[in-house]
Design an enzyme around this catalytic site. Structure first.
Site, PDB file in Angstrom:
ATOM      1  N   LYS A  73     141.576  -7.051  10.951  1.00 24.88           N
ATOM      2  CA  LYS A  73     140.107  -7.147  10.986  1.00 24.88           C
ATOM      3  C   LYS A  73     139.616  -5.743  11.294  1.00 24.88           C
ATOM      4  CE  LYS A  73     136.728  -9.718  13.933  1.00 24.88           C
ATOM      5  NZ  LYS A  73     135.927  -8.633  14.465  1.00 24.88           N
ATOM      6  N   TYR A  95     143.104  -6.974  15.586  1.00 24.93           N
ATOM      7  CA  TYR A  95     141.651  -6.902  15.764  1.00 24.93           C
ATOM      8  C   TYR A  95     141.289  -5.484  16.197  1.00 24.93           C
ATOM      9  CZ  TYR A  95     137.097  -8.321  17.805  1.00 24.93           C
ATOM     10  OH  TYR A  95     135.765  -8.444  18.126  1.00 24.93           O
TER      11      TYR A  95
END
EC number: 4.3.3.7
Lengths: 296, 296
Positions: B159, B131
């Protein structure tokens, strides 16, 4: 309590647990050296990485070991209700004051920063130091926000970020903060490398990383600066330049941890992972600087 | 699991406690709307503000309410040992995958970020989504760091932050990430306002804030974009511009919280203090946008 040299010790870990014995040793050294206050659980004390139970143990150990020296305990946390709980714990542990940085994950508005201080100061029984450390909190205080927060009950001091190294610019910065806050609120400086400049510019307290591990190294600087002997303070700061250069390269936390490990004050790898100690070549450089400057 | 629309719900509080009933309602809505995965305890899910016990309850409630839809659980925390404990809790709760941002207080080196992922991935039994959210973590991934982390075992997806709005620049950005990471690692986009651009540029997943609260509003955009119908996706994104403008002005978290409160999906003041909801005039604007766009 909010004048003079405030020493911020590491909170050493051993195998990822609070090393209470080493910590007691560190804080006892500070009291014996004659610092004016101890700042437990500051950024150097890794407060942000410790859970509530650990922080309670650290606060109690600090108060126990500091003797007559007042202990300021860091209570910063991302959530207001957690800060309030930590404030209670710190007061119960015997903290003479608390230190609060507006830690952020989501970017905070000025209204949110003010709201945090408003809620927390409303229920305090000890004074609070506003901790402005934009490098770690990613919150930027305007002078207007200083003014609003400093007018709250129980706010006794502000710990401002490093001042500019240029004396005129430093004086302008400190004057601007002084104008923004009430007279009873002390303005103190952080950033050891520019502390001499900050004290010459009118700060009455120095919140020091180095003093938390090797207080003897910076007490002459602090005493000279607070006595208005700027020439001696500047010369002392210049003498310590190899240390400031290491801080600039690696961050003060990793360097003082390496110093404490080198001097045997704490166990190896005393910082909370993912933070790593310095690599071997930089540890050698630290050891040379410790020897050259007679730290320890 | 790492393609399509991944919906990130709020973790609503009521009087500073996890509102499990409202949360169950939110996640059930997502599953019924047909999202491809649920991202529990993302930034929108306030993971950074919750303690371990709360995060365990949230993870279990998400898995229970999501039915057949896989749940990705955020495990970010400042300290590596805490991340490892949260990873265990998430897996025990039934997470299909975990999501890890390198949260920082002290600025982290690339070596420290890599070390965090290395330690955590070594003991996982489920895939991990890297992330990258520099706005909240203050960590900047280079493509070289992507490459090192993506080569670790159990890393299944990345991500990435919002892509540039210019389609050529967006394509260059996504191509560069794709070149840096192994083929089996999915690259997904965040930042709802530029998601259409990111999906057109080759991202195969959209990690969406809006979808976590009003999934129906963005499913047509997601489906069109993933089917390669860029014209429809762009038109849908353009239609939703008033929402993107609100996100840009106040941050997506405060806006979706206001939407959820306006629609009665959660109790008023559902965000963890010190984060405040939007002021009254902005809530009116949100209500108008909800009405105009037929959200809900």
């Amino acid at each position: 309590m909010f004048t003079g040299l405030s020493a911020f010790p590491l909170t050493p870990l051993r195998d990822d647990r609070f090393d209470e014995r080493a910590y007691t040793g560190l804080v006892t050294r500070l009291a014996e050296a004659g610092v004016d206050s101890v700042g437990a659980l500051g950024s150097t004390g890794s407060y942000a990485y410790l859970d509530r139970e650990e922080r309670g143990r650290v606060a109690r150990a600090a108060v126990r070991s500091a003797g007559e020296v007042p202990v300021i305990v860091g209570i910063g946390s991302l959530r207001t209700s957690h800060v309030r709980a930590l404030a209670e714990d710190a007061q119960r542990a015997g903290a003479a004051a608390v230190l609060l940085a507006p830690v952020s994950y989501q970017k905070l508005t000025d209204e949110e920063v003010f709201g945090l201080y408003e809620e927390v100061t409303a229920e305090l029984s000890v004074p609070l130091v506003v901790y402005d450390n934009p490098a770690t909190t990613h919150v930027t205080f305007s002078d207007e926000l200083y003014a609003r927060v400093a007018a709250l009950p129980n706010v006794a001091a502000i710990k401002i970020p490093p001042v500019p190294l240029d004396p005129v610019a430093a004086r302008e910065r400190v004057d601007a903060v002084r104008r923004a806050v009430p007279d009873h609120v002390s303005v103190g400086v952080s950033g050891d490398g520019s502390a001499a400049t900050g004290l010459a510019a009118g700060c009455r307290a120095w919140y020091s990383v180095v003093a938390g591990t090797v207080p003897g190294a910076v007490l002459p600087l602090a005493r000279a600066a607070l006595d208005g002997d700027t020439a001696t303070a500047d010369a002392e700061s210049e003498r310590l330049r190899p240390l400031w250069d290491l801080f600039a390269a690696h961050g003060s936390l990793r360097v003082v941890a390496a110093i404490a490990e080198h001097l045997g004050l704490v166990a190896p790898h005393c910082l909370p992972r993912p933070i790593l100690g310095l690599p071997a070549d930089q540890r050698e450089r630290v050891a040379r600087v410790v020897g050259d400057l007679g730290l320890g």
